[in-house]
Write a protein that holds these residues in place. Structure first.
Motif, short mmCIF file in Angstrom:
data_model
loop_
_atom_site.label_atom_id
_atom_site.label_comp_id
_atom_site.label_asym_id
_atom_site.label_seq_id
_atom_site.Cartn_x
_atom_site.Cartn_y
_atom_site.Cartn_z
N LEU A 1 0.83 -1.21 0.00
CA LEU A 1 0.00 0.00 0.00
C LEU A 1 0.86 1.26 0.00
O LEU A 1 0.57 2.23 -0.72
N ALA B 1 -4.35 -1.74 5.55
CA ALA B 1 -3.32 -2.64 5.02
C ALA B 1 -3.31 -3.94 5.80
O ALA B 1 -3.06 -3.96 7.01
N SER C 1 -5.16 -3.23 0.99
CA SER C 1 -4.19 -4.25 0.58
C SER C 1 -4.45 -5.52 1.37
O SER C 1 -4.90 -5.47 2.53
#
Length: 427
Positions: free
Chosen positions: A206, A314, A346
């Motif tokens: 990310l 993330a 992500s």
């Protein structure tokens, strides 16, 4: 991300229903100082910490719950940094060329010896390998000096313990005072509920995207959910104006705040700021109690709702309950935002053997995709969500291993009532 829902993890694991980051078995430390450390059966370990090139991890302290905290440095591949890393690689190559050995004797460093000198050195070298009885005596290659060996690339790194104060840290901070290194304090092995204290590859992916697509985040107000050690928020602040880095757990938030302070030289010159705040996905309201550490002020909540246009998360989709809580929080927050919002997520697909299937499966990822589909198909008359995977063709901006199991998703959140009003005004 650490949360109170983590207490359910062990039960889910015993039932074979929990897809978790890489489990670590009980291992002995490679350094004498680490020999007494033991890992429980529910301990997880991010392999990011074990494969940081060219640097060792420095244990700097114990956190409030007695876990060893390490300091790691992650190189940013910016234009100037790429040139420096290339030069360092060339220097290492030259150094290795000088470390050739002939029959236990080091070759001349300045120029190549003549044939006669080579023959004489060969004879002397063979004689030097024999003891007084004529038996072969093995001569081992000596270790390189510590200051030279430190910069040599290696695949596996081991933690070392700082016992002489912060002198070494101060020296390294001076060495990396420019903007090509992010320094992160983190743990290396934790119980399941504390995985947010580690660094994961999804955070690097990310951060890679944000640093590659700076124009998308320039001057924005950004909210990160499940910020963990804060590495994504720190990278985002290099281009965004204000970043709210949120998570739960006072110890984790304190570590995140320390990391922000360690890296303020990266984003403060641009006038950016990172604010570490408490945001529990299991509670509907933001904490505003001034007696609670990392609570929100009235002004910050107003700014969050009025100015936020980007939300980040993330590698937080490793447990079904937390995944559900995340999407409920995302829906709740997006309804309060006054501007359309782009959400970047992500995730790393992790395969685990499950008792339910008696086979290898990726249940956490499957649940993430199903919940994402439910969000896109949501029809409540207030919000509309669209989701798409992003191509990972953007250049790598951080030194790490970008494995094929990594994915990046973009969700666009728009309030339908606002969109209708805008269309009416245009007409």
């Amino acid at each position: 991300m650490a949360s109170s829902a983590g207490m359910a993890f062990a039960g889910r694991l015993r039932e074979g229903r929990c897809c978790l980051p890489y489990p670590a078995t009980a291992v002995a430390g490679e350094r004498e100082a680490m020999d007494e450390m033991t890992f429980r059966s529910d301990t997880v370990l991010s392999d990011v910490h074990m494969h940081t090139p060219s640097r060792r991890h420095l244990m700097v302290r114990l956190n409030s719950v007695g876990q060893p905290v390490f300091l790691s440095r992650f190189h940013l591949l910016l234009d100037g940094s790429r040139r420096k890393l290339k030069k360092k690689a060339e220097d290492v190559k030259k150094h290795n060329a000088k470390c050739q050995w002939l029959y236990g004797e080091e070759l001349e460093e300045e120029g190549a010896p003549t044939a006669s000198v080579e023959g004489r050195k060969a004879s002397e070298g063979i004689a030097a390998l024999l003891d007084e009885d004529g038996d072969l005596e093995v001569v081992r290659k000596p270790r390189l000096p510590h200051e030279e060996a430190e910069d040599l690339p290696r695949d596996k790194v081991c933690p070392i313990i700082l016992t002489q104060g912060r002198g070494l840290l101060d020296e390294e901070e001076h060495e990396d005072s420019d903007c090509d290194v992010i320094k992160i304090e983190h743990t290396m092995a934790t119980p399941l509920e504390d995985v947010g204290k580690q660094v994961w590859r999804g955070a690097f992916l990310l951060a890679d995207y944000i640093l590659s697509e700076r124009d998308l985040f320039k001057g924005c107000t950004v909210l990160e959910l499940g910020g963990g050690t804060g590495i994504v928020s720190i990278a985002t602040a290099m281009t965004a104006r204000t970043v709210y880095c949120t998570d739960v757990g006072e110890d984790l938030l304190a570590t995140c705040e320390r990391n922000v302070a360690l890296n303020k030289h990266i984003f403060e010159p641009a006038g950016s700021s990172v604010k570490v705040r408490l945001l529990d996905w299991l509670h509907e309201e933001l904490c505003m109690d001034p007696d609670v550490p990392y609570s929100w002020s009235d002004q910050e909540i107003v700014e969050l709702h009025d100015l936020t246009t980007v939300i980040l998360a993330a590698d937080v989709f490793y447990d079904d309950d937390l995944t559900d809580a995340f999407f409920r929080t995302l829906c709740r927050l997006s309804r309060h935002l006054k501007r359309p919002c782009a959400v970047y997520l992500s995730i790393e697909k992790r395969l685990n053997f499950t008792l339910r299937h008696m086979d290898v499966a990726c249940e956490a990822y499957s649940h993430f995709r199903n919940t994402l589909d439910d969000l896109v198909n949501l029809k409540d008359g207030r919000m509309r969500y669209a989701a798409e995977p992003l191509c990972l063709s953007f250049p790598q901006q951080i030194v790490y291993e970008r494995v094929e199991q990594l994915e990046l998703w973009k969700i666009t959140a728009v309030q339908t009532s606002e969109k209708s009003s805008t269309l009416e005004e245009q007409k």
